[in-house]
Each structure stands twice: as structure tokens, then as C-alpha cells.
Design a protein around this motif. Structure first.
Motif, mmCIF file in Angstrom:
data_model
loop_
_atom_site.group_PDB
_atom_site.id
_atom_site.type_symbol
_atom_site.label_atom_id
_atom_site.label_comp_id
_atom_site.label_asym_id
_atom_site.label_seq_id
_atom_site.Cartn_x
_atom_site.Cartn_y
_atom_site.Cartn_z
ATOM 1 N N LEU A 52 0.836 -1.201 0.000
ATOM 2 C CA LEU A 52 0.000 0.000 0.000
ATOM 3 C C LEU A 52 0.871 1.251 0.000
ATOM 4 O O LEU A 52 1.734 1.427 0.845
ATOM 5 C CB LEU A 52 -0.914 0.016 1.236
ATOM 6 C CG LEU A 52 -1.902 1.180 1.309
ATOM 7 C CD1 LEU A 52 -2.891 1.101 0.155
ATOM 8 C CD2 LEU A 52 -2.651 1.165 2.637
ATOM 9 N N ASP A 53 0.634 2.108 -0.981
ATOM 10 C CA ASP A 53 1.341 3.388 -1.078
ATOM 11 C C ASP A 53 0.379 4.396 -1.704
ATOM 12 O O ASP A 53 0.274 4.495 -2.930
ATOM 13 C CB ASP A 53 2.600 3.240 -1.932
ATOM 14 C CG ASP A 53 3.314 4.577 -2.137
ATOM 15 O OD1 ASP A 53 3.021 5.515 -1.357
ATOM 16 O OD2 ASP A 53 4.126 4.685 -3.071
ATOM 17 N N LEU A 54 -0.329 5.134 -0.882
ATOM 18 C CA LEU A 54 -1.372 6.036 -1.369
ATOM 19 C C LEU A 54 -0.818 7.359 -1.882
ATOM 20 O O LEU A 54 -1.530 8.100 -2.559
ATOM 21 C CB LEU A 54 -2.392 6.308 -0.253
ATOM 22 C CG LEU A 54 -3.165 5.087 0.245
ATOM 23 C CD1 LEU A 54 -4.093 5.469 1.382
ATOM 24 C CD2 LEU A 54 -3.952 4.424 -0.876
ATOM 25 N N THR A 55 0.431 7.660 -1.565
ATOM 26 C CA THR A 55 0.998 8.955 -1.976
ATOM 27 C C THR A 55 1.883 8.856 -3.211
ATOM 28 O O THR A 55 2.267 9.872 -3.779
ATOM 29 C CB THR A 55 1.818 9.561 -0.823
ATOM 30 O OG1 THR A 55 2.859 8.654 -0.456
ATOM 31 C CG2 THR A 55 0.930 9.830 0.381
ATOM 32 N N GLY A 56 2.222 7.644 -3.627
ATOM 33 C CA GLY A 56 3.080 7.476 -4.793
ATOM 34 C C GLY A 56 2.299 7.615 -6.096
ATOM 35 O O GLY A 56 1.085 7.795 -6.120
ATOM 36 N N GLU A 57 3.020 7.525 -7.208
ATOM 37 C CA GLU A 57 2.407 7.666 -8.524
ATOM 38 C C GLU A 57 1.398 6.541 -8.764
ATOM 39 O O GLU A 57 1.667 5.373 -8.457
ATOM 40 C CB GLU A 57 3.505 7.624 -9.595
ATOM 41 C CG GLU A 57 3.005 7.874 -11.001
ATOM 42 C CD GLU A 57 4.148 7.938 -12.004
ATOM 43 O OE1 GLU A 57 4.060 7.233 -13.025
ATOM 44 O OE2 GLU A 57 5.125 8.676 -11.739
ATOM 45 N N HIS A 58 0.233 6.913 -9.308
ATOM 46 C CA HIS A 58 -0.836 5.943 -9.537
ATOM 47 C C HIS A 58 -1.306 5.960 -10.987
ATOM 48 O O HIS A 58 -1.130 6.959 -11.694
ATOM 49 C CB HIS A 58 -2.038 6.235 -8.616
ATOM 50 C CG HIS A 58 -1.953 5.576 -7.281
ATOM 51 N ND1 HIS A 58 -1.000 5.919 -6.340
ATOM 52 C CD2 HIS A 58 -2.700 4.587 -6.713
ATOM 53 C CE1 HIS A 58 -1.162 5.178 -5.262
ATOM 54 N NE2 HIS A 58 -2.191 4.364 -5.459
ATOM 55 N N TYR A 59 -1.917 4.842 -11.400
ATOM 56 C CA TYR A 59 -2.525 4.727 -12.715
ATOM 57 C C TYR A 59 -4.003 4.350 -12.526
ATOM 58 O O TYR A 59 -4.365 3.656 -11.575
ATOM 59 C CB TYR A 59 -1.865 3.634 -13.557
ATOM 60 C CG TYR A 59 -0.368 3.742 -13.725
ATOM 61 C CD1 TYR A 59 0.283 4.978 -13.679
ATOM 62 C CD2 TYR A 59 0.412 2.600 -13.929
ATOM 63 C CE1 TYR A 59 1.659 5.061 -13.849
ATOM 64 C CE2 TYR A 59 1.784 2.683 -14.091
ATOM 65 C CZ TYR A 59 2.412 3.921 -14.040
ATOM 66 O OH TYR A 59 3.763 4.010 -14.197
ATOM 67 N N PHE A 60 -4.819 4.800 -13.473
ATOM 68 C CA PHE A 60 -6.203 4.335 -13.539
ATOM 69 C C PHE A 60 -6.260 3.255 -14.607
ATOM 70 O O PHE A 60 -5.822 3.470 -15.746
ATOM 71 C CB PHE A 60 -7.141 5.489 -13.901
ATOM 72 C CG PHE A 60 -8.546 5.056 -14.228
ATOM 73 C CD1 PHE A 60 -9.325 4.401 -13.290
ATOM 74 C CD2 PHE A 60 -9.083 5.300 -15.492
ATOM 75 C CE1 PHE A 60 -10.622 3.999 -13.591
ATOM 76 C CE2 PHE A 60 -10.372 4.909 -15.811
ATOM 77 C CZ PHE A 60 -11.150 4.245 -14.858
ATOM 78 N N LYS B 273 -2.499 7.689 -17.120
ATOM 79 C CA LYS B 273 -1.437 8.014 -16.169
ATOM 80 C C LYS B 273 -0.738 9.301 -16.567
ATOM 81 O O LYS B 273 -0.896 9.765 -17.707
ATOM 82 C CB LYS B 273 -0.439 6.859 -16.099
ATOM 83 C CG LYS B 273 0.231 6.539 -17.461
ATOM 84 C CD LYS B 273 1.158 5.361 -17.342
ATOM 85 C CE LYS B 273 1.862 5.090 -18.667
ATOM 86 N NZ LYS B 273 2.783 3.954 -18.601
ATOM 87 N N PRO B 274 0.014 9.874 -15.594
ATOM 88 C CA PRO B 274 0.147 9.462 -14.195
ATOM 89 C C PRO B 274 -0.682 10.373 -13.273
ATOM 90 O O PRO B 274 -0.966 11.519 -13.620
ATOM 91 C CB PRO B 274 1.641 9.678 -13.934
ATOM 92 C CG PRO B 274 1.963 10.906 -14.763
ATOM 93 C CD PRO B 274 1.054 10.867 -15.966
ATOM 94 N N PHE B 275 -1.014 9.862 -12.103
ATOM 95 C CA PHE B 275 -1.643 10.656 -11.042
ATOM 96 C C PHE B 275 -0.648 10.753 -9.896
ATOM 97 O O PHE B 275 -0.013 9.752 -9.535
ATOM 98 C CB PHE B 275 -2.936 9.995 -10.552
ATOM 99 C CG PHE B 275 -3.978 9.851 -11.628
ATOM 100 C CD1 PHE B 275 -4.801 10.912 -11.957
ATOM 101 C CD2 PHE B 275 -4.120 8.657 -12.321
ATOM 102 C CE1 PHE B 275 -5.751 10.788 -12.965
ATOM 103 C CE2 PHE B 275 -5.061 8.525 -13.323
ATOM 104 C CZ PHE B 275 -5.886 9.598 -13.646
ATOM 105 N N SER C 109 -0.966 1.566 -7.948
ATOM 106 C CA SER C 109 0.282 2.330 -7.869
ATOM 107 C C SER C 109 1.280 1.781 -8.882
ATOM 108 O O SER C 109 1.133 0.653 -9.375
ATOM 109 C CB SER C 109 0.868 2.249 -6.457
ATOM 110 O OG SER C 109 1.283 0.921 -6.176
ATOM 111 N N LYS C 110 2.277 2.579 -9.163
ATOM 112 C CA LYS C 110 3.272 2.183 -10.171
ATOM 113 C C LYS C 110 3.968 0.883 -9.767
ATOM 114 O O LYS C 110 4.141 -0.028 -10.583
ATOM 115 C CB LYS C 110 4.292 3.310 -10.344
ATOM 116 C CG LYS C 110 5.317 3.066 -11.444
ATOM 117 C CD LYS C 110 6.236 4.274 -11.612
ATOM 118 C CE LYS C 110 7.246 4.054 -12.728
ATOM 119 N NZ LYS C 110 8.119 5.239 -12.904
ATOM 120 N N THR C 111 4.352 0.780 -8.502
ATOM 121 C CA THR C 111 5.065 -0.427 -8.039
ATOM 122 C C THR C 111 4.144 -1.648 -8.060
ATOM 123 O O THR C 111 4.568 -2.748 -8.414
ATOM 124 C CB THR C 111 5.607 -0.213 -6.614
ATOM 125 O OG1 THR C 111 4.527 0.240 -5.769
ATOM 126 C CG2 THR C 111 6.711 0.820 -6.600
#
Length: 887
Positions: A771-779, A827-829, A863-865
Motif C-alpha cells: 500500500l502506497d497512497l501517496t506514490g504515482e498511480h494509474y487508472f 497516467k500518471p496521477f 500504484s506504479k510499483t
């Protein structure tokens, strides 16, 4: 001869075409060119685009006049996306202006030409406002901060501070919003419109924080700077609502009158008149003028759709003047003329319910609270209160009906044959009259429904018209109540006759034992059927009736006291029980309740003893408890009021001890758990968890003997649980296990439905997703390979993003997730919150994305990871569970 106008045009042409558009040089011609272009070619069109977007937002906005109107209309999560294309266009134009017309080289003569391009700050403000209306508050905050720090023009600083404060306000950061405004208070040289906006923003902050007095002061300052009369109408209305909320009726009425003088839109004018009536206080003078105005509005054809609200206002006026019957008449008229306005129906029903409740007319209150519930949602501010009252009153009415029914049975069974025959004949006649009335009303309702269907806008058959069906359902529920579907419900409630002369008594007819014999809802039972339904002569039925009656009296009193805080009705009904009913299991509790209630009245309510009423004191009922039940728990409670607390402490300790024993069992220490169960069963026969210990003992024996293939002792213990704890949850579990054992040899399930301790403890899984809510995210959108056109879908999403999120720079890519599924990524968010906002807007779009959203594809954020991890393990189901758990 060249005219001045032509001369000016030639001069402008020379400036425009003769000057290079370079941003690296400075001078009069350069500045003139960049200023004119930035203003008219960029900023003007960007502002016009924002205005078009605001028209969409304001058109979609539905004012809630029962609440204080919002000072600013900015759109909701549902309506704001409609304006995204206009806001994006404004951002695009302003960014072009900033990129092409910001002069880079400063003139040495800074006093003569202190500003490079005076429209650049305005274009930055456009970008900030557009992001604000797109609800992208983080970007808006960054822009307004930048403008506020870079540009020193007093109007720019005030405007940017105001918008920055509004941004913080929408984020709920009120202290930051207040600080932003306090740093740049208006000066005399600031434009009036900016001063007005500043004070509105301050009022908004204060109002949201509940500081209505200070908010009023800020609204008054704001109005003083608004020049156009029509622009003052809404602020005056909000100010009047604030005064109304503060119960300052004179100031509220004054400001509603100011609304009417400000050339308001028709709807605002209408509600100003209505709220003016609702603000009236009899201490403020006569209401004749307001009533006259409302009556005039009632006759105006333009107000036909608002008649229910006019009647409601008239009812409120009548209440203020303490004319309760007239108020009820007006509220019922409001219901009669109400058509589609469900919210107004709820408001009227609630008003009537509160009226009847305060007058202790509980039957009428109950029906109106029930009707209120059918017209409100869980978001209503009084939903819980209304639901609790409706449930309490429904429970109370049930007990009162039981009392009436059983009292009637007892009365009838005590009559002579001649008296009984006379009473039953009268009951049949009353039932026939009630059935005729019901038939007539049903026919009227059917005729009205048919007329509505014939006159409907669609002209469709009523069964296919949802509005007509909803309306018919509401009419039915309002009139008949939300009752369960069963035969003869009308006769059960209607066949009650009140015999006032000595030869008559109250009668209620019990439900027919065979409903199929009465298929017609208007059919009335015969005299013979009524007589056969009575339990007279059957000792068991009469005894059961007496017990049911005693319980109903007792529980009705508890509802009066505990739920409704109506101590007078509570003591009255309990005293009726003691006087009218023979001894029962409920009598000791009733006597103790009477003692406690009278004690409460004497100690906390200031009740003064009545020398002419022997039973009106706690001492009388204390003596009754001691005399009739000297060694009971209730007598001990009088001697030791802490007795129940001591019992509660004991029960808590027993619960904690059982939990410890269960933990021993859960660790598979069956012998130790069995030893403790045997101890408790032997030494603590009054333990309130004894049945749980018995069942746990059986389960422990099942596991210990099961290791050797022995089942007899386990079965024996389960049968002991059934015998010693009948009708308990543990007996039901024991029965279930015994039934299973009869089919196949299995060990018992966990007694608390938790993980079966016979299963080996599994080592905790290492989740591949983090879980990483602050890192880069994709829809992400998952689409099947078969039957879909990935290119068209990507193109549609790209076009949608260009129109609605062009300034965000989102990219649309795709990959093959596995042999069955494509995955499209937007992306990216910068974080999960931004991704959630986009996903929410995307999934609600029913225009550009209608086909995609209705195709049933799987959507999620990642998230990206975690996206890299998903591609490695290909376990989509596992990630979707992770997404559900954490997002």
C-alpha cells in the motif's frame, strides 16, 4: 483628409505589423502588441469560456430553500464535470498567453514602464479559477499562491487572496482560509466588486464554522459594495436566512423585503415571500399583511406548483398565533395539493408528527412519522430521531391494540348471552358501515388515478408510467399506512365499537382463523363467525389472553417511560394493569417501575405529594412491593439500589472468565479448557453463561475423544446441552452438529463460528502488493481481448481527456495483461486521491464515455510499483481484492 478614427487604426496597424512579436525585447511597441494580444486574444476569450462553464454549473444547481443557500455556487462532484471542457479551454488559452506574451527583458526605465505585460497575472488567475471549478484544489492553491507572491498590484493581491481563501474553505482548512484573508484586507483603492467578494469569502468561512453573528456582519459589508440592484437579491436572501436561523425575525423580514425590491428571479421572490411568513413572530406585531399576501399568492395561477408550500407557510403562521386546529387544517391542505415534491411532503408530515407527538396524540404521531420515513433518506438531519420515534410509537400502538383487543374479549366473555348477542350485532353493523366507507374511498382513489393517467403528459397507460405508479403508491401509503400484505387487515382495525350505554362495551374481532374464507376485502364476518372467534369458555385461551394483556400493559408503560419520557401515561397504564388484571409474572416488575417512576418525579421533577391521592407517591408503591413480594429481587433493589450494578459487575466478570477459557480452547488446550468448564458447571450454577460452558465442554470432549475415534461421549454431551438449555442458541448448534453426525462422521464446528482450531495454523501470506497512497498511480481498465476494439476505446478516452483534462497531461497506454485481457492505463496521477477523483468523474460520464461505462469493464487504481508486481504474477483477482480492501 484622414479622420481621427482612421488615423488610430493606421497607428495600431503599424504597431502590430511593424513590431516583432519577440518577448526578449522591450519598448512601447512591444508592450502595446503583447498587452493588446494578451487581453483581447487570450484573456477575454478565456474569461468567456469560464462564464459559459459557470452557466452550466448554475443551470444544474438546484437550490435547497430549506437550508441557508450557499454563498458561492461552484457545482458538486456530479455537476462540475459538465463544465470541464469550458474550464480546460480557458486554461489552454491562458497558458498560450503566458507562454507567448510574457516579456523577458526589463526596461531600464522601470518607473516609466514598471509592468511588462499587465494581463499576465490575470491569465494566471484564469488558470487558478478554472482549476478551482474543476475541483482540482491543489493546483488552484499553487496558482493563487504564486500570483499572490509575485504580483504586487493591490487588486491582484486582494483577488488572489480571496480565491486562495475560497480554495482552502472548500478543502475544509478554515484557519488557513482566514489567515489568507487577514493578510490582505481591502483598501480604499480596491475595486468594489473585489471588496464584495472578499467579505463574501469571509462570511462563507464563518458560516461553515457556525459563527453566524460574525458571518452576518461580513455579509452586510459585502452587500454594501454591490452596485447593481439585481446582484444584491441573492446576498440579501442569504442574509435574511442567517437572521432567520438566529431567530431574529424582524431583521429577517426586513431583508426578505429587500430581496423583493432587488428585482430577483421569480423563484427567489417566491421563497422570499414564503420565508418572510415563516419568519413571523407574534411578538413582532400583526400577521394580517403576511396572511393577505399569502392568500393572494394562493390564487395566482403562476404559483400552482407551489401551493403546498403556501399552505405550509399559512399553517406555520397559525401555529405562531397558537391556533393549532387551523394549523393542522392548513398542513393537511398542503398534503392534499402536494403533487411531486417528495421533500415538501416529508416536511409537512414531520411537522404534523411533531405537533401530534407534543400533544401526546401518539396514534396520529405514529402514522405521520411513518409517512415521514417513506419520504426521507438516511442523510436527513432528523432521520435517526424520526426512525426511533416511529419505531417506538409503532411498538406502543401495537401494545395498546393488544390491550384493547384483550380487554374487549374479556368484556364480551363476561356478558350474558343476550348482552353478547346485542354487542355482536352492533359490531357487524359497524363493520358493514366501515367496509362501505372503505369501498367508497378506494373507488375515489381509483378514479383519481385514472384521471391522472388520462391527463398525464406522456398519455401512456398508468402501469407503464413510473411517475403515476410512484404517486399512486405514495397516496396509498399516506392514506392506509405502510402495512404488511395480509387478508382482513381493515376488519381487524375497523371492527371496534364503543358501547357507551350500560348494555354495551368495547369490541374487537380477532383475525379469522381461515383467511381464504374471506377473499373479498370488503366482506364482513357474520354473527356466527364473530361468536366462533371468541375464546369464551376455553380456560387455556382465556389464561393466555390475561398473560398477553399483562405483558402489553407492562411493555406499553416501559415505552412511555423509556422511549417517550412520558411519565404520566406510564404510571397511568401501569396502575390500570395492577387494578384490572389478576396476578401475573409482570406484576412485580410493574410495581417496582411504579415505585421508581414516582421516586423520580419526587426527587428530580419537583413533584409535590397529593394528599387526596393515596397511590401518588413512591412510598405507597414501595409498601406494595414489600408486602406482596417480600423476598424478591425487586424488594432487594429497593433496599440496595446498587444491586443491579453489582449484578452487572458479576456478569462482566463472568464474560471475561469465559473469554479466557475460550482462548485456552482456541490454542487447542482441550483438556485445560474442559477442566475449567467442569469447574464452572459444578461450582457456579447461577453463571449467566452456563449454556456456553456446557456447549464448549461438549466440543472439547469431541476433539479429545475424536483423536481415538470415540463419538459416544460427544453425542451424549450434545444431547445434555439440548436438554439443559432448551430454546437457546447453544441448543440449536448442538442440534445442527447432531444432525451432521447422523449423516457422516465429522468433528464439531467452532462454537463461536470462528476459525476451527483443528485446522493447522497457516503462516501469514506475504502479500506481493504494497500500500502506497501517496506514490504515482494509474487508472486501469481491464477489457477482454475477444469482441473489443482496443484502438477505438483508447482514442475515445484520449479525446475525453483532451477536452476535460488537457492541462493535466494524462497519457493513455495499453498492454496485454494475459491471453484473455487487455489493460488500458490512464497516467500518471501524483497520488491515490487524484486518481480517485478522476475515476469517480470517469465512471459517471454518460456522454462521451457512455458505451465504455455500460460495457461492464473492470476499473481500478493501482500504484506504479503494484502495477509492476501485477504484471509479474498476473493474479488480477488477488489485486482486485487488495484494491477493495485498501481503496
Amino acid at each position: 483628409m484622414i479622420t481621427n478614427r482612421i488615423y488610430k487604426l493606421l497607428l495600431i496597424s503599424v504597431l502590430v505589423f511593424g513590431a516583432s512579436c519577440s518577448t526578449q525585447k522591450d519598448g512601447f511597441s512591444y508592450r502595446a502588441y503583447h498587452n493588446v494580444t494578451a487581453h483581447f486574444n487570450g484573456h477575454f476569450n478565456a474569461e468567456e469560456s469560464i462564464k459559459k462553464g459557470l452557466v452550466k454549473i448554475q443551470t444544474a444547481y438546484k437550490a435547497d430553500y430549506d437550508s441557508i443557500l450557499p454563498i458561492f455556487v461552484i457545482g458538486s462532484e456530479e455537476t462540475a464535470p459538465d463544465a470541464f471542457p469550458e474550464m480546460e479551454r480557458a486554461i489552454e488559452k491562458s497558458e498560450k498567453v503566458i507562454n507567448r506574451h510574457t516579456l523577458k527583458k526589463e526596461n531600464k526605465d522601470s518607473k516609466k514602464h514598471p509592468v511588462f505585460n499587465k494581463w499576465i497575472d490575470e491569465n494566471y488567475m484564469v488558470i487558478g479559477k478554472s482549476n478551482f471549478y474543476k475541483r482540482n484544489y491543489l493546483k488552484a492553491e499553487q496558482v493563487f499562491k504564486y500570483v499572490n507572491g509575485k504580483y504586487k498590484d493591490i487588486n491582484t493581491q486582494l483577488s488572489s487572496a480571496t480565491w486562495l481563501a475560497r480554495t482552502y474553505t472548500e478543502k475544509g482548512e478554515y484557519s488557513k482560509a482566514t489567515l489568507a484573508l487577514n493578510r490582505f484586507e481591502p483598501k480604499a483603492d480596491n475595486k468594489d466588486e473585489l471588496k464584495a467578494d472578499y467579505h463574501k469569502a469571509m462570511a462563507d468561512i464563518l458560516m461553515r464554522q457556525g459563527d453566524m453573528n460574525e458571518a452576518i456582519k461580513q455579509m452586510e459589508k459585502s452587500i454594501s459594495y454591490i452596485k447593481k440592484k439585481k446582484d444584491r437579491a441573492r446576498p440579501y436572501f442569504i442574509l435574511a436566512q442567517m437572521y432567520q436561523r438566529m431567530n431574529r425575525s424582524a431583521e429577517a423580514i426586513t431583508n426578505y423585503e429587500m430581496v423583493l425590491k432587488s428585482r430577483p428571479p421569480y423563484e427567489l421572490a417566491f421563497y422570499a415571500k414564503i420565508n418572510k411568513a415563516l419568519s413571523f413572530s407574534r411578538r413582532g406585531g400583526s400577521s394580517d399583511g403576511i396572511k393577505k399576501e399569502l392568500m393572494k399568492m394562493l390564487k395566482d395561477e403562476k404559483n400552482e406548483q407551489y401551493r403546498d408550500q403556501i399552505y405550509y407557510a399559512l399553517g406555520d403562521l397559525a401555529l405562531e398565533e397558537q391556533d393549532r386546529p387551523l394549523a393542522i387544517y392548513y398542513f393537511e391542505e398542503a398534503l392534499r395539493v402536494n403533487d411531486e415534491n417528495k421533500k415538501q411532503r416529508a416536511k409537512i408530515f414531520l411537522k404534523l408528527a411533531d405537533l401530534y407527538f407534543n400533544e401526546r396524540q401518539y396514534a396520529s404521531a405514529q402514522s405521520n412519522y411513518d409517512s415521514t420515513l417513506t419520504n426521507i433518506t438516511a442523510e436527513h438531519p432528523r432521520f435517526r430521531e424520526v426512525k426511533a420515534r416511529a419505531e417506538s410509537l409503532t411498538e406502543l400502538i401495537g401494545y395498546l391494540n393488544t390491550i384493547e383487543l384483550n380487554d374487549s374479549i374479556n368484556t364480551l366473555c363476561s356478558m350474558s348471552e343476550e348482552e353478547l348477542d346485542k354487542a355482536l350485532k352492533k359490531a357487524v353493523k359497524d363493520a358493514e358501515r366501515a367496509a362501505d366507507e372503505a369501498r367508497r374511498r378506494d373507488e375515489e382513489l381509483a378514479a383519481k388515478a385514472a384521471a391522472d393517467a388520462a391527463n398525464s403528459i406522456t398519455g401512456s397507460f398508468w402501469a407503464y408510467n413510473q411517475n403515476l405508479r410512484d404517486k399512486g403508491k405514495n397516496n396509498f401509503i399516506d392514506y392506509w399506512g405502510d402495512r404488511p400484505l395480509k387478508d382482513n387487515w381493515r376488519l381487524q382495525s375497523k371492527l371496534n365499537a364503543n358501547f357507551s350505554d350500560p348494555d354495551e362495551s368495547v369490541i374487537s374481532v380477532v383475525e379469522s382463523t381461515n383467511p381464504e374464507e374471506l377473499p373479498d376485502k370488503y366482506k364482513v364476518p357474520t354473527l356466527e363467525e364473530l361468536r366462533a372467534s371468541l375464546p369464551c369458555g376455553d380456560d387455556k385461551q382465556m389464561k393466555d389472553s390475561q398473560l398477553e394483556l399483562a405483558e402489553a400493559y407492562y411493555r406499553a408503560g416501559v415505552v412511555y417511560k423509556e422511549n417517550l419520557e412520558d411519565f404520566d401515561n406510564a404510571t397511568d397504564i401501569w396502575e390500570q394493569q395492577i387494578l384490572n388484571i389478576e396476578e401475573s409474572d409482570f406484576h412485580p416488575m410493574t410495581l417496582y417501575q411504579l415505585y421508581r417512576t414516582w421516586l423520580y418525579k419526587e426527587q428530580l421533577s419537583g413533584y409535590k405529594a397529593n394528599p387526596f391521592c393515596e397511590t401518588c407517591s413512591s412510598k405507597y408503591w414501595e409498601s406494595q412491593v414489600r408486602e406482596r413480594y417480600p423476598n424478591s429481587e425487586w424488594a432487594r433493589l429497593i433496599d440496595n439500589p446498587e444491586y443491579l450494578d453489582e449484578q452487572e459487575v458479576k456478569r462482566t466478570a463472568e464474560k471475561e472468565a469465559y473469554e479466557e477459557t475460550y482462548k485456552v480452547y482456541a490454542r487447542r488446550n482441550y483438556y485445560d479448557a474442559l477442566t475449567e468448564c467442569n469447574r464452572v458447571i459444578t461450582e457456579e450454577p447461577d453463571n449467566h453463561l452456563l449454556c456456553k460452558y456446557r456447549f464448549l465442554k461438549a466440543v472439547c470432549i469431541g476433539y479429545t475423544d475424536g483423536a481415538y475415534g470415540i463419538r459416544e461421549n460427544f453425542i451424549q454431551e450434545l444431547n445434555t446441552v439440548k436438554a439443559d438449555c432448551p430454546e437457546s442458541e447453544e441448543a440449536a448448534k448442538a442440534t445442527e452438529i447432531l444432525n451432521t453426525l447422523n449423516k457422516e462422521a465429522t468433528l464439531p464446528s467452532d462454537p463461536n463460528n470462528e476459525t476451527d482450531p483443528k485446522d493447522p495454523e497457516e503462516a501469514p501470506k506475504t502479500n506481493v502488493f504494497k500500500l502506497d497512497l501517496t506514490g504515482e498511480h494509474y487508472f486501469a481498465i481491464v477489457m477482454p481481448v475477444q469482441g473489443t476494439n482496443i484502438s477505438n476505446t483508447k482514442a475515445t478516452i484520449s479525446d475525453y481527456n483532451a477536452v476535460n483534462f488537457g492541462s493535466n497531461g494524462y497519457k493513455v497506454t495499453n498492454n496485454l495483461l494475459n491471453k484473455d485481457n487487455h489493460i488500458i492505463l490512464v497516467k500518471p496521477f501524483p497520488g491515490a486521491e487524484d486518481g480517485k477523483t478522476y475515476m469517480n468523474i470517469f465512471t459517471k460520464d454518460q456522454n462521451t464515455l457512455k458505451d465504455i461505462n455500460e460495457a461492464g469493464y473492470t476499473y481500478f487504481l493501482i500504484s506504479k510499483t503494484n502495477y509492476i508486481a501485477l504484471f509479474k504474477n498476473k493474479n488480477l483477482e488477488e489485486y482486485l481484492q487488495f484494491f477493495t480492501d485498501y481503496y
